[in-house]
Enzyme design. Sequence first.
Site, PDB file in Angstrom:
ATOM      1  N   HIS A 144      70.852  68.759 -13.799  1.00 30.21           N
ATOM      2  CA  HIS A 144      70.701  67.414 -14.358  1.00 30.21           C
ATOM      3  C   HIS A 144      70.867  66.408 -13.211  1.00 30.21           C
ATOM      4  O   HIS A 144      71.588  66.679 -12.248  1.00 30.21           O
ATOM      5  CB  HIS A 144      71.822  67.241 -15.394  1.00 30.21           C
ATOM      6  CG  HIS A 144      71.763  65.984 -16.205  1.00 30.21           C
ATOM      7  ND1 HIS A 144      72.209  64.769 -15.732  1.00 30.21           N
ATOM      8  CD2 HIS A 144      71.334  65.751 -17.473  1.00 30.21           C
ATOM      9  CE1 HIS A 144      72.057  63.855 -16.684  1.00 30.21           C
ATOM     10  NE2 HIS A 144      71.531  64.420 -17.751  1.00 30.21           N
ATOM     11  N   ASP A 180      79.071  72.057 -13.705  1.00 31.24           N
ATOM     12  CA  ASP A 180      78.724  70.975 -14.617  1.00 31.24           C
ATOM     13  C   ASP A 180      78.791  71.555 -16.026  1.00 31.24           C
ATOM     14  O   ASP A 180      77.910  72.305 -16.434  1.00 31.24           O
ATOM     15  CB  ASP A 180      77.325  70.461 -14.276  1.00 31.24           C
ATOM     16  CG  ASP A 180      76.828  69.434 -15.288  1.00 31.24           C
ATOM     17  OD1 ASP A 180      77.534  69.179 -16.281  1.00 31.24           O
ATOM     18  OD2 ASP A 180      75.734  68.885 -15.074  1.00 31.24           O
ATOM     19  N   GLN A 204      76.998  70.614 -20.918  1.00 25.56           N
ATOM     20  CA  GLN A 204      76.371  71.298 -22.050  1.00 25.56           C
ATOM     21  C   GLN A 204      77.178  72.505 -22.517  1.00 25.56           C
ATOM     22  O   GLN A 204      77.152  72.856 -23.694  1.00 25.56           O
ATOM     23  CB  GLN A 204      74.955  71.769 -21.672  1.00 25.56           C
ATOM     24  CG  GLN A 204      73.956  70.648 -21.439  1.00 25.56           C
ATOM     25  CD  GLN A 204      73.704  69.797 -22.681  1.00 25.56           C
ATOM     26  OE1 GLN A 204      73.844  70.262 -23.804  1.00 25.56           O
ATOM     27  NE2 GLN A 204      73.368  68.546 -22.453  1.00 25.56           N
ATOM     28  N   LYS A 228      79.395  64.536 -26.087  1.00 26.69           N
ATOM     29  CA  LYS A 228      78.539  65.680 -26.426  1.00 26.69           C
ATOM     30  C   LYS A 228      79.311  66.732 -27.216  1.00 26.69           C
ATOM     31  O   LYS A 228      78.756  67.763 -27.586  1.00 26.69           O
ATOM     32  CB  LYS A 228      77.976  66.308 -25.153  1.00 26.69           C
ATOM     33  CG  LYS A 228      77.010  65.398 -24.386  1.00 26.69           C
ATOM     34  CD  LYS A 228      76.271  66.162 -23.318  1.00 26.69           C
ATOM     35  CE  LYS A 228      75.731  65.261 -22.225  1.00 26.69           C
ATOM     36  NZ  LYS A 228      74.434  64.666 -22.558  1.00 26.69           N
ATOM     37  N   CYS A 243      66.442  63.900 -17.676  1.00 23.30           N
ATOM     38  CA  CYS A 243      67.219  63.736 -16.436  1.00 23.30           C
ATOM     39  C   CYS A 243      67.175  65.010 -15.601  1.00 23.30           C
ATOM     40  O   CYS A 243      68.183  65.402 -15.013  1.00 23.30           O
ATOM     41  CB  CYS A 243      68.651  63.343 -16.738  1.00 23.30           C
ATOM     42  SG  CYS A 243      68.775  61.758 -17.559  1.00 23.30           S
TER      43      CYS A 243
HETATM   44  C1  LIG Z   1      73.845  69.323 -17.918  1.00 20.85           C
HETATM   45  C2  LIG Z   1      74.285  67.905 -17.968  1.00 20.85           C
HETATM   46  N1  LIG Z   1      75.044  67.410 -16.966  1.00 20.85           N
HETATM   47  C3  LIG Z   1      75.487  66.151 -16.976  1.00 20.85           C
HETATM   48  C4  LIG Z   1      75.197  65.296 -17.999  1.00 20.85           C
HETATM   49  C5  LIG Z   1      75.700  63.896 -17.915  1.00 20.85           C
HETATM   50  O1  LIG Z   1      76.578  63.599 -18.944  1.00 20.85           O
HETATM   51  P1  LIG Z   1      76.991  62.085 -19.183  1.00 20.85           P
HETATM   52  O2  LIG Z   1      75.718  61.321 -19.418  1.00 20.85           O
HETATM   53  O3  LIG Z   1      77.846  62.110 -20.379  1.00 20.85           O
HETATM   54  O4  LIG Z   1      77.686  61.623 -17.953  1.00 20.85           O
HETATM   55  C6  LIG Z   1      74.411  65.757 -19.069  1.00 20.85           C
HETATM   56  C7  LIG Z   1      74.054  64.921 -20.221  1.00 20.85           C
HETATM   57  O5  LIG Z   1      73.379  63.935 -20.159  1.00 20.85           O
HETATM   58  C8  LIG Z   1      73.950  67.092 -19.037  1.00 20.85           C
HETATM   59  O6  LIG Z   1      73.195  67.567 -20.030  1.00 20.85           O
END
Ligand SMILES: Cc1ncc(COP(=O)(O)O)c(C=O)c1O
Lengths: 410, 410, 163, 163
Positions: free
Chosen positions: A124, A200, A203, A226, A368
């Site tokens: 991401h 990370d 998810q 999430k 993203c």
């Molecule tokens: C795999 C992954 N990493 C990071 C993020 C970033 O999360 P956040 O937008 O809550 O900072 C997301 C979600 O958007 C994600 O799906």
Amino acid sequence: MALDVETIRKDFPLLARVVNGRPIVYLDSAATSLQPRPVLAAMEQYYETTHANVHRGVYATAEEATQRYESARVAAGRFVGAPDPAREIVFTKNATEAINLVANSWGRANLRRGDVVLLTQMEHHANLVPWLMLSEQLGLELRYLEVDGQGRLDVSALDRKLDGARLVAVSAMSNVLGTINDLRPIADAAHAAGAVVLADGAQAVPHLPVDVRALGVDFLAYSAHKMLGPTGIGALWGRADLLDAMPPFLGGGGMILDVRLDRFLPAESPQRFEAGTPPIAEAVGLGAAVRYLEAVGMEAVRAHERSLTDYALGAIADRLGDDCTVFGPPAGDDRGGVLSLAFRDVHPHDLAQVLDQYGVCVRPGHHCAKPLMRVLGVSATARASVGLYNDERDIDVLIEGLAEAGRLFG
Amino acid sequence: MALDVETIRKDFPLLARVVNGRPIVYLDSAATSLQPRPVLAAMEQYYETTHANVHRGVYATAEEATQRYESARVAAGRFVGAPDPAREIVFTKNATEAINLVANSWGRANLRRGDVVLLTQMEHHANLVPWLMLSEQLGLELRYLEVDGQGRLDVSALDRKLDGARLVAVSAMSNVLGTINDLRPIADAAHAAGAVVLADGAQAVPHLPVDVRALGVDFLAYSAHKMLGPTGIGALWGRADLLDAMPPFLGGGGMILDVRLDRFLPAESPQRFEAGTPPIAEAVGLGAAVRYLEAVGMEAVRAHERSLTDYALGAIADRLGDDCTVFGPPAGDDRGGVLSLAFRDVHPHDLAQVLDQYGVCVRPGHHCAKPLMRVLGVSATARASVGLYNDERDIDVLIEGLAEAGRLFG
Amino acid sequence: MPDLEDLYREIILDHYRSPRHRGELESPPAHRVEGFNPLCGDEVVVTMVVDGGTLQDIKFAGTGCSISQSSASLMSSAVKGKSLDDVRQLIRTFKSMMSIHEAALGESGPDEALEEAAPVDVRTIGELAALQGVVKFPVRIKCATLSWNALAQGLDELATAAS
Amino acid sequence: MPDLEDLYREIILDHYRSPRHRGELESPPAHRVEGFNPLCGDEVVVTMVVDGGTLQDIKFAGTGCSISQSSASLMSSAVKGKSLDDVRQLIRTFKSMMSIHEAALGESGPDEALEEAAPVDVRTIGELAALQGVVKFPVRIKCATLSWNALAQGLDELATAAS
Ligand SMILES: Cc1ncc(COP(=O)(O)O)c(C=O)c1O
Ligand SMILES: Cc1ncc(COP(=O)(O)O)c(C=O)c1O
């Protein structure tokens, strides 16, 4: 211990909503989850009876607020198997800030020109852009594990790519492919090569049992919104010895021992990394979300979502045949409930627009993950993703809507 | 148009709380304010009917969530007189992050070794530590406007101190002394000297009518949780041309135009500065807080709090005499409702503990202003601070409790 | 809600009004340690002389509330002249009396926490028992432990320097 | 809630299925501009030849949804061969038709916003009127304006280069 989805659905007020004359079919949990009543009630009750700034008051509500904030820290750590939650959880505004914190604090203190950071093609942007930015400043070498034709990480070149690596940053579960990465061998190889490992977990943490000791990683980032919690808060779990050795990230109140006009002394971790008034009510909400998920049981959540994913993959193949491609691994242990779809050559934006008429919430776009889109050879997908509150009827409506989009753009 | 405090109090559920057998007397609004029902209701209603991630969905709730988030941005800007709110407001997690954003983004792009940053002795750590940290990295010269015996900024040396200054960062209202600084002449002089001006509005925005054009500043930072809004969100207002020229701060989703494995292209401001899922429900709450304050009217809020401050200063002098010192300017136009107290030689911690028995919430400590404490010659004060929901009875109970502390520690 | 009298026992107020061992020993030869309570701005300076396995002398200075000042005064009285082993044992005992609540800040309230705590035999700690009530006021625990942490840090530093 | 037919008018589906002026002009001599819709990943490439105050030729390439593709196709058809003044006027008219909602994203809902908008005389814009329905779907506005922004940027760049 199966999960009773009918009962669970009653806890989520938003599922009562009607959209375009149809009951809402929420299939966008990978973007953000819905919140159950106990989470909303915990925050409301906090604001109505307890709200005060934390850590600095001696009066009753200030003490209670501090206690609720700190107990949320313990819950957030316990949920991911942190050995010493009170010391090892830093609250951030989201998973993105958590990764930026590691890049800026650990990264600047430990990385030098030419050092290798190993990422993957399926990351991401939250786990790419911070490293691109740091690399611009420090001159790092970024390498990438590739994604194979089934949407899995290709680890055949792992050892070669780890040569010279100081950090490996990899997603525990892809937000596009649903791939659940097997982090343990990657982490072991990384450690053998002298690298530190950041997972990370944005998810994975909401949808799977996650234990940082079992994964063998050094940092884990995730977001409350999430995992049935509120917006405005995320968490970084870090190994205590690493956190203790890291310089501060943001400066301000609450992260200092002493301040003079020409210097300051930072506080211990985790306070060192929490500048300013923290997301207090949000921490209370996150704590309630953890309790909700613990009560259902993460094994049960995973089993439910897995069987729903199996059902969806089967039903899409049966009813839509070659018209519909689902990216990512086939049904199985390493397949999470994220379904990135291509339907003939109908653009995902148009698919999502038609699905909206059926009350179905799916997300079109690059999610993203633009580099991954290029690997898949598409500019965007339409992504349907499940949560513990979804059932097979939701999948049926999704397929019905896809078929209609086929007719409209046929 | 006077403010009807009886009616207002009914909107604040926490005021119904009983502490140690006494109705709560909340005098800690400088630390964080209480939230009225319409703010809590707006957030709850958002979660129950509308929650979705913003900016990337085409389905109905995603579109509504985006609209509510963006309309909160407009409200947050309008509230401080931003000429172009949609472009000029960046949502952050708190005022502290807003200042860190300016230090890291504007600061790294514009400051060089030896450049002067002018601060004041009365700054909160949030407006000191980011500059100390930046100075460690870049080698800046930090200078300070001094605080005079009445708790006001000594601007007699302003022009001399501005020599070589690229940035002036100053609080619009002190969180310790209640001093309302006259920023216009400082900003004008700073601009004449070629410096950019950041105002820390964390205390001013909740309690006074604030208009960035009238103040003549270039950046303004503030927090929702001090102005009847939720925790977890703050705002940076910045002049559009400055924001447009600033590099990104945190990296991640939502702040990019394009990402490749070796480079990325940042989005326009304000998106450029909002990495990751933003505090969506918190923005909705902030928008509701702005509407609440606008409905009461900030002139009326200031008038009420001013008369309460006058009353408190008078009553403390009358009833406690020389036993009690209140730091900061005397009653007047430049005196906000923050009362930092010393009572004989009873330590502020002990004062606050005794006051807690009366249900009175005051905050003992350095209030994140250790340099100012040294100027005042104390290690801490007991701070009582008012909000639009306080009345003269609250002040009377405060004084009653102080007298009792005197007996106990006499 | 616990009563104010639990916190402000007579012994505490006495040590607060008439602190023992207040001041600074000349350093060197004394070893000097500073401690901060970042939450409230209190600072303590503990100076100590260790010789032949014994804490020969100790003084404390700095500013603080009745709890931090009386705790420093009670501490100095309790440890001065004691063997380092006894001092360390006393530090452990005191900290465990104080950490009752901190450790349990997790999900349970203070009362539950108190029940779960390992009992401290108050007969072994003399006047220090007066500080027991502090655990009912969690934010004040840091006040009570400030000088003790500085003492412990000083002993650690001296041990490291000697080894 | 507006109807899907408002969005997907026949003309739009027709231009989507059979886009006009698709492709890339050789650059140079043509001027080339890339546009991104960061929210969905759509990319457009507009190539244009300006000569003697006239937009002599224009083509578009890239990927996108039915709205962005048909808007690019409709745009190319509408501006090709026009004087730069006319092209700029058309861009303004189109953007004001599209910004109706964006501008009003403030506190009011879409319906209110529509009422407040300065009316666009649809007779002056021919087939482009088919895109009017897009304003009822605010997130799709960026799809419709993507190629127009690229065209506007291209004209600005050419003007700057010439001056
Ligand atoms: C795999 C992954 N990493 C990071 C993020 C970033 O999360 P956040 O937008 O809550 O900072 C997301 C979600 O958007 C994600 O799906
Ligand atoms: C003057 C001043 N500046 C900045 C801050 C920091 O605000 P926050 O903690 O919400 O970031 C505060 C409040 O703590 C303050 O009073």
